[in-house]
Structures are given as C-alpha cells and as structure tokens.
Design an enzyme around this catalytic site. Structure first.
Site, PDB file in Angstrom:
ATOM      1  N   SER A   1      33.340  53.236  55.905  1.00 20.80           N
ATOM      2  CA  SER A   1      34.567  53.740  55.749  1.00 20.80           C
ATOM      3  C   SER A   1      34.588  55.080  55.123  1.00 20.80           C
ATOM      4  O   SER A   1      35.392  55.761  55.120  1.00 20.80           O
ATOM      5  CB  SER A   1      35.501  52.697  55.003  1.00 20.80           C
TER       6      SER A   1
ATOM      7  N   GLU B   1     -15.989  80.240  14.627  1.00 23.61           N
ATOM      8  CA  GLU B   1     -16.401  80.837  15.489  1.00 23.61           C
ATOM      9  C   GLU B   1     -16.855  82.309  15.301  1.00 23.61           C
ATOM     10  O   GLU B   1     -17.819  82.801  16.012  1.00 23.61           O
ATOM     11  CB  GLU B   1     -15.345  80.879  16.808  1.00 23.61           C
TER      12      GLU B   1
END
Length: 792
Positions: A464, A87
């Site tokens: 229950s 780059e």
C-alpha cells in the site's frame, strides 16, 4: 726522518685525493640514477581514505596503510628523545652520515664478505624509505649516502625528522608514530605513557617480530634497551626509568577509531569515491564528509535494531546457539577462552549459562565475567514453533535454559536479557526532502553478518505504500479529495486465464461509497483499483515514472494499484520526498563533499531537484496522508487512519505518512514525512517467500505488547517513530503553506457535495470544487493543523 715524514704526509694527501676522486667518479656514474630529493619538499605521504559524518565523527577508513601524518611540534618530546636515543643519538650534530658507522660496515664487509648494513642515520633511513629499496648491496649503500647528504642540504633537521617519524613502518600496517599509537594502544600521541613511547621507538629495527602483539617478551626486552639509552643520555630520570620499566607489556590490535556506526552508508561513500578517483582514493588521504549527522544516524541504527529484535522476541525463542556440556561443567578458564573466540554483534553479546535457578540463571558474559540473568530478561521466551505459532509462556527458567547453553544476551537496564540473532531483517532510510541529502541510512541488522545493503539494493513489493502515487494521478485526472468512490468487492473475470480476480480490502470490510481522502487514509484496496481504472494504467505508469520508479520492471496491470511493483527503501523515500517538498523529485546523495589531506575541496555536491507535480497536487496528497495519521469522521462516525500510532507517539500535526503491507505480509512498510524529514522503514525476510507471520498474546508480558498479524502499522511504523523522535527534536512543528490555487469549501461527508456553511472543510484546486449542494453531515475540519486531537 723529516724526509720520510714529508713523504708519508704527501702519500696520505695522495690517498685522500684518490679517495675524493674515486667518490667523485662514483657520484658521476650514479648521478643519472639518483632520484630528485627536492620532491621531499612536496612529498605526499600515502594516507588512508576516511569517511566522516557531517559533524566530524569517523564512520570508516579504507586503505592498506594506516597513517596519520602529524607535525613534529605536536609530537611529545619524550617520544622524539626515545627515537633519537635508539636510532641516531648524534642526529642534530652530524651532516647526514655517520663516518664511524660507515667505517664499521666497510670493515665487516672486507673481513667477512657479508653485505651487512651498518648503523644508518635517520637521514639515511629517510633516503631509503622514500627513494630506495631495502636490498643490502654496496651500490645501494653508496646511493643512500649521496642522497642523505643532498637531503641535509635541502631540508632542516626538524623537517627530516618529521618525515621519518611519519613514514617509518612500525608493524601491523601502521606507518608513522601516530598510526602506531592507535594500532597498539588505541591512543593519540599525547596520551601515551613513557613506556608506550619507548615500545614504539623500539620497533623500527624489526617491526614484524619486535611488536608487543606478536612477541611481548622480545618487545619488552627491546623497550628496556630504549629506556636504558634514554637514561644514559639524560633524557629521563632514574625515577621515570624505574616507573616505565615496571609497567607491564600490554598491547592489543586496535582498528580505526570508529566513533559512529554507519557501515552501510560508509560503503556507499566508499564506492562513490572509487568512481571519482579510482584506486588513488586509497592513498591520497581523502576525507569524505557524508550527509548524515551522528545523532540521527545513531537513532536510525538503534530504531531498526530494536524493531527487529522486538519482532524476534514476540515470535519465540529458537534455543541456544550450542550446548557446550551436558555432564561435567567446564571450568572458568575454559569458558573464558571459548567466549573470547566468539564474535559479538551489537547489542548482542555471547554468554554461557553455568547454573539455572527457579526464575533466574547465572551466566558468564564475554568480557564481563559472571552475571545474573533475572526473570524479567527470560519470561518472554516462549518456544518458537513457526512464524505464526509460539509455544506456551514459560513458568520457570528451566523451561528455557540449561547449564552449558551458549546463548545471546543484550543489556536490559542495569541487567541482562536473553536474546538471539534475528532471522528477520530490514532497512531504514531518511532524507532531507528539499535537497535529497541522506540524513540516516541503515541497510540491515548487522553489516558484519551480512553486507547486503537492503536500503539501496533490496527490491521489495511496495504494498500500500504505492497508493499515494496512484491517488496523485487520480487527483490530476478528474478526482478530488471529496469525490465518492464505491468501496465494494470487485469480481473481475479474466477470460484469457479462465480465473476470477477478487482483490480484497485488509481487513475484509467494505463501506460502500467513500470519499477519496478517507479511502487513502484507511488504505482501501478496491478504491485504489477503481481509481486506477478511471485514471488509466498508462497515466498511472507515467506518474510512477515521474516519481523515479523504474516502470520498465513494473507490469502494466491493475495489480499495481495494490503494490505488486517492487522498489528499494531508498527509492520509496525519494518518491515520498516529492510530496514533502511541494512537488519536486530529488536525487538522493550520501556524499556532501570530499577533501584532500590538506583540506582542499575536490568534490562538492550539487542537489538535483526537478519539478514533477504541481504544488497543489503535492499538498492534497500530503493532507490526505495527514488523515492517515489523525483519522477523521464521516456521516457522524469516527475512524482512525492506518498510521494513528505516529500521531499518538509524536504529538505533532505536521506528520503525514502511509503504511504498506504486501500479500501474506511478506513485506511491511511505513513511509512518512514532515516538511523537514522524510523516512521509509521496511521489514521482511531476505527469503522472499517467507511471510512475517503472526503472534499470540504472551501472558507473561504487559498490555503494550504487539500481538496478531504483522503489518506495516505494527512492524515497520514503530521503527519509523523511534527514528523520528530524535530526527525531529530540533525542528519545530510547521504548518504547510496552502498553495494559491487551492480553495476551501464546506462539504457533506456522506455525499461529498457542497453545504451551506456547515459540514466539513475540504481543499480543492480552484475550479474543481463541487457546485451541487447536499446535506451537512460532518463537523470536523481536515487539513494539516485544523484537525482536532479529540480521538486521543
């Protein structure tokens, strides 16, 4: 001659002056439009929101961009060299712009009219990525140059390069080199090979078309270019170049590196963060630390999945997913391609049967190749007929399997076991009872299959599991654990409807007068109704409200004593936590703290704890629920509590809990606790009307199999036990402290009356102990660690 040279020199100076003046004029014109590059000193890179366990395991990640900012000192030198070679080879020498590149771009524009960008420096790319658009115009290019020069005057080269390598888009939603390493290779930067570094360094030019997932060939060509430039600039040796060039182009998409499976919990934390921070939660780099620890969460997930698959196994095999062929078998490559397209749902993997022998089969498992399926992994598979009916036990493999069957399998030791996606579902949630911190949460069999969080969202009949709250109200309104209540059938005529209400015990057995402790431990339905009648429905409703249940949706009828109201597993665990912690309601929470990307704490949880019942009431209910685990004796006979399996499996006396099963066994529950953990397990079909059914004994399996009806004790309790085996391993057994206002008195188990030093020791709130004397009929103490384990 000198005269002409002098004029030419002056003309050159004039042109330079005009150029400088022109640049100055342009700068003055553009200056109001230029952003303030000083913000780069405090730039906040957009990073995703991450959700962690308490011990730092990654649970989930949210956000459009994948980014993991990293300091340049932590980046491999060869990775940096790869980017610079490709780059901006002169990055550390130039002032931020490359005059040759700019000249080249200008010549192309003047000669062709094309607005084609020249070779930008890394500093220019930083200017563009942070402040400008990607449009190819002369004005944008000039702005880019001015910004680059300003950035170079403000930041060091290393600071600029660090911003660039953390910001740059590199394809597949990855931004920055660390994210790209994870996305393409599932690695951290320090784990990358030279070839992989070169591949990533070649992406900035066109990440969408040069990445190795979409275009392996073009990516390989770009990688070769990067390696060539590194060799030319002396950054790598010929040997390193040759080795990297020989490495195959191999990459695949990797999601976030999840290290702990807790998607239902992660989504709860996600929604909590959105409530606090809105959409900014996706970009601020929030780190959310939940309240769970990895080992407990893993145990909860494993326990629920195993429990659901065990239910599915005993109810029979529903057949293959698909029959792929009946005539000519598919070739190996076609089978592999087909399996690659099929999803997997841990721990289940798709497979294709290729041959069937007498008591084994050969199959191809996705990602594993050819494997053998032995008889031990097949023999369970009776044909499913209905939820309460199974076919005959198979005698050979062909009774079940055929070549061409696409099936599900799961690991079994070193081999494999035939399996299937369960129709049944469930949830498990656990809390630290003193604070309300969620220590484990699983909302279903598989989040990918169904994202409905049953732990938090499924309102199911309590069965229950409601009874301890009814008994808690009764103990504050004239009853003691020694009070005698008639366990006899109820036949209540309702003149309004013209029908009789005949609630029954399960099993349909009645013992006559029975102590309150034993009635709760053995889950006597008609006793709960009689306690509710004597206490009063309004009092019971208020008690349920105090424990955190939404009484606005509970019908104020006697059926609530049998668990007709609905609650979520999280609400149920929260209610039981008040017994475990000595009488206080907690507010459950899943987020312990939230930090920003720099470690600053933005949110810290503050437990909300509210006293709702007395310590004495909490202790008495807890002690009765201990009897549900360890059983007891009355009038010379011994009995088991409904949760006896927990005592046998965990072998510790500080356990208390309650089973729960609704009418027609549509919901199965177990809620239980120690002083350190409270947990609720629930199992049921998402279809409310579908009962859990029953199973017959399978002669192919051993004596430990579950057969008969599906109840809380047989279906939900094993899940709770498997979780607690892990959750309690670091917590020593603890005897609960007895509140000061409790006294002990010896009572006769047949009448509940006081005895003269013989009989059974029972706890009473001071002043409520019996004054009358009866005969001594018992010999076993109740209460926490005083119960012997002679039953087992």
């Amino acid at each position: 001659m000198l005269k002409w040279l002098s004029r030419l020199f002056l003309f050159g100076l004039f042109l330079v002056f005009c150029g400088v003046a022109a640049i100055f004029v342009v700068y003055q014109q553009l200056r109001p439009e230029l952003p303030d590059v000083s913000t780069l000193r405090d730039v906040r890179l957009e990073t995703p929101m991450r959700v962690f366990s308490q011990d730092g395991e990654l649970i989930s990640q949210y956000g459009e961009q994948r980014r993991n900012p990293i300091a340049i000192e932590q980046m491999p030198p060869q990775l940096i060299a790869a980017f610079l070679a490709t780059e901006d080879a002169r990055f550390y020498e130039h002032p931020g712009i490359d005059p040759i590149g700019i000249t080249r771009a200008a010549v192309i524009w003047l000669t062709t009219g094309e607005k084609r960008q020249g070779a930008s420096t890394i500093t220019q790319q930083v200017a563009r990525n942070f402040f400008l658009s990607r449009e190819k115009t002369v004005i944008r290019k000039i702005k880019e140059i001015f910004l680059a020069l300003h950035i170079e005057s403000l930041l060091t080269k290393d600071e600029i390069l660090e911003l660039y390598l953390n910001k740059i888009p590199l394809g597949h939603r990855s931004h920055g080199v660390a994210a790209a390493a994870q996305v393409y290779y599932g690695k951290t930067l320090d784990q990358l090979t030279l070839a992989e570094m070169a591949m990533i360094a070649g992406l900035p030019q066109a990440p969408s078309v040069l990445n190795p997932i979409r275009s392996p060939q073009r990516a390989g060509e770009r990688r070769a270019l990067v390696l060539g430039r590194m060799l030319e600039t002396g950054k790598i040796s010929q040997a390193e170049y040759d080795q990297a060039m020989a490495e195959p182009v191999a990459a695949r998409y990797h999601g976030a590196e999840i290290t702990l499976n807790a998607p239902y919990l992660a989504e709860m934390a996600h929604q909590f963060a959105l409530t606090l921070f809105g959409d900014e939660a996706y970009t601020r780099g929030l780190n959310i630390y939940t309240t769970v620890y990895a080992d407990e969460q893993q145990a909860a997930t494993q326990a629920l999945v195993d429990g659901l698959l065990a239910y599915d196994l005993r109810h029979g095999y529903r057949g293959p997913v698909e029959q792929l062929w009946q005539g000519t078998p598919w070739g190996a490559e076609r089978i592999r391609q087909h399996l690659d397209e099929q999803p997997g749902y841990w721990p289940l993997e798709p497979a294709v049967v290729t041959a069937v022998a007498e008591r084994s089969a050969t199959m191809v498992v996705k990602g594993k190749g050819e494997r053998s399926l032995d008889w031990d992994g097949i023999k369970w598979a009776r044909r499913y007929i209905a939820d309460n009916r199974q076919g005959n036990a198979p005698r050979q493999a062909k009774d079940i399997l055929a070549s061409g069957d696409q099936i599900w399998v799961r690991p079994l030791g070193e081999g494999w076991m035939l399996a299937q996606l369960p129709d049944i579902n469930g949830a498990l949630v656990a809390l630290e009872p003193h604070s309300g911190a969620v220590t484990a949460l699983v909302g279903g069999f598989n989040f990918t299959l169904n994202k409905f969080n049953r732990a938090e969202q499924a309102e199911r009949q309590m069965g229950s599991n409601i009874k301890p709250f009814i008994y808690s109200a009764a103990l504050d309104n004239g009853f003691t654990l020694a009070s005698m209540v008639n366990d006899a059938p109820i036949n209540h005529w309702d003149a309004g409807s013209g029908n009789a209400w005949r609630p029954r015990n399960s099993p349909n057995v009645y013992d006559g007068p029975i102590r309150v402790r034993e009635a709760l431990a053995r889950s006597k339905n008609v006793v709960s109704i009689r306690l509710l009648r004597d206490t009063g429905i309004p009092v019971a409703m208020q008690r349920l409200n105090d424990f955190g249940f939404n009484t606005a949706r509970i019908p104020a009828t006697e059926s609530l004593a049998l668990g007709s109201p609905s609650a979520t597993p999280l609400e149920m665990a929260t209610g039981y936590a008040a017994f475990a912690n000595g009488g206080s309601k907690v507010t459950p929470f899943v987020v312990e703290r939230i930090e920003d990307a720099h470690g600053q704490v933005l949110y810290q949880s503050k437990p909300v704890v509210t006293p709702i019942i007395s310590p004495e009431n909490a202790f008495l209910v807890t002690d009765a629920l201990s009897s549900a685990i360890w059983g007891g004796s009355s009038s010379g006979r011994r009995w088991n509590g409904t949760g006896w399996r927990a005592g046998r499996a965990l072998e510790r006396k500080d356990i208390a809990g309650k089973t729960g099963t609704t009418n027609d066994s549509r919901d199965a529950w177990f809620s239980g606790f120690t002083p350190d953990r409270v947990a609720t397990a629930w199992v049921g079909f998402d279809d409310f009307g579908r009962p859990l059914g029953r199973t017959a004994h399978n002669p192919n399996l051993g004596s430990e199999q579950v057969a008969g009806g599906e109840f809380g004790a047989s279906t939900a309790l094993p899940i709770w036990i498997d979780y607690m085996k892990v959750a309690l391993k670091d917590f020593p057994e603890r005897q609960r402290p007895v509140p000061e206002k409790l006294v002990t008195v010896n009572i006769d188990t047949g009448s509940g009356l006081r005895t003269d030093g013989r009989g059974l020791t029972e706890y009473f709130v001071e002043g409520s102990e019996p004054r009358r004397y009866g005969r001594a009929g018992g010999s076993q103490q109740f209460g926490g660690t005083s119960i012997t384990d002679e039953l087992f």
